[in-house]
Every structure is written in C-alpha cells, then in structure tokens.
Design an enzyme around this catalytic site. Sequence first.
Site, PDB file in Angstrom:
ATOM      1  N   GLU A 103       0.939  -1.100   0.016  1.00  6.36           N
ATOM      2  CA  GLU A 103      -0.088  -0.058   0.001  1.00  6.36           C
ATOM      3  C   GLU A 103       0.811   1.334   0.033  1.00  6.36           C
ATOM      4  OE1 GLU A 103      -3.718   2.101   2.015  1.00  6.36           O
ATOM      5  OE2 GLU A 103      -3.015   0.264   3.014  1.00  6.36           O
ATOM      6  N   GLU A 123      -2.884 -11.529   3.698  1.00  4.76           N
ATOM      7  CA  GLU A 123      -3.608 -11.694   4.623  1.00  4.76           C
ATOM      8  C   GLU A 123      -4.651 -12.919   4.591  1.00  4.76           C
ATOM      9  OE1 GLU A 123      -2.718  -7.359   4.480  1.00  4.76           O
ATOM     10  OE2 GLU A 123      -3.044  -9.113   2.936  1.00  4.76           O
TER      11      GLU A 123
END
Length: 249
Positions: A103, A123
């Site tokens: 990100e 994740e």
Amino acid sequence: MRGHVAEVLLNRPGALNAIDDEMDRALAAAWERIDGDPNTRVAVLRGAGERAFCAGGDIAAPPTGRGGLSFGGGLTGIGGRLQRLRKPLVCAVHGYVLGLGFELAMCADIIVAADDARFGLPEARAGIIDHCGVVHRAVRQLPHHVAMAMIVASQTLDAPRAAQYGLVNEVVPLESLDIAVQEWTDKILGCAPLVSQAAKQAALDGLDISLEEALAARYPLIDLYSQTDDYQEAMCAWRERRAPEWKGR
C-alpha cells in the site's frame, strides 16, 4: 536530504522493513517535514537491505495508528483520514513488497521496481486481517480480477506482470535500481516544481468526483500559480528562448 530531493528509508532490514509503531510515527514526521519544506521538490522512498522493500505491518509489534501516517489514516488512508503528500513521490521497490508495504508503494506517483520485486497481499493465506486499506488501492490500480486474485487467494504479482498491468512505471535489474530512480528524480527536478505539485493536487482531487465535476472545479494551487515567481520565469524563458531556472516560489 540531497539537494532538492528528500530521501526516506525504511530501515529495519532484520525485520524485512516491517512497519511497527515507531516507524509509523517516523514516517508521519518525515512526510510532514517534506510537505512543509519549500526546498524539497521530490521525495524518494526506499527499503534497506537486500530482501525486501517492506514486508507489511509488523505482526509482533503492529502500528497502532496513533500519530502515524502509514496506518490509521494519512498517506495510505488506512482506517482513517486520508492526507495526500503534496510533493511528488518516487518509490524504489525490490524483493518483498507485501501488505502495508504494498500500500505504501501504491501511494507513490512513480514506482520503479527491481526485477526481483514480488507484490503480495498475504492476509488471506496468513488468516490475519485488521484495517486493510491496501485492498481498496489494489482494486483501483490493477485490473479487477488480478486484484481480486491477490485479495482472496494471496496470489503474488511479479515485477514484469506489475509493469504489464501498469502498476509500476519501470522494471530494471536490481543493480540498476538507483540509476533508474535518479533518472526519474532528474525528470521531475527538470519540471516547474509548483506546477508538478498543482497538477498532482488537481489530478488526485479530481478522482474523488465525476469527470464533469472535475472539469468544472477550481484547484487552489493552480489558481495561485500565476502569482508566483516561477510563472514569471516561465514566461521570460519562453520569450528569451532559454531553459527556465525554477525557484519553487
């Protein structure tokens, strides 16, 4: 600081530059200094060590989001208020570019990737998720099904495919990464700094509204530019048929 270039280094190579609370706060302070310094015209973000740009948030000591810009809002906009960096940002990535590190890279205006870079969202595979602003950037910056494969199946993306999908501007051999970053910073430094900043503001702010609204909107930095020394310098340089000398004011 190197001339008009601010260097920001993620410097926890032993932890693959994973972002903990201390690094989060340090990044917050760095972005604030960069945007507040009129002498800074471009920022460059790198990761220390050979294995990773950034492996994401540090699971052992995760950032809390209090006072930082890489978590809980700010530059990446995770879980809170979004604050965009006004100055152009070039990001050099290599090795692992994962989770929060992915990100952070996507917040840059220019991404230069070493050929060993691997982008990923671990994740789903790890079974751990909290604030996850990275999914919102990924699904906006990549083709839908490519992004969804990363989001729901933790499919990794190598550097050549990242370039194919327009995620990065350039892929170079690892040993040429610094040279490529220098070339990009030189390109930015050759431009009128206030115009680069004003155009960046308009482009990003315009994404939040419809095209019709964006075309009709006024943008503060663009409106102010005609009152600057650099605008006068641009006009003089054009009349005198010479290269302009930008002052950033």
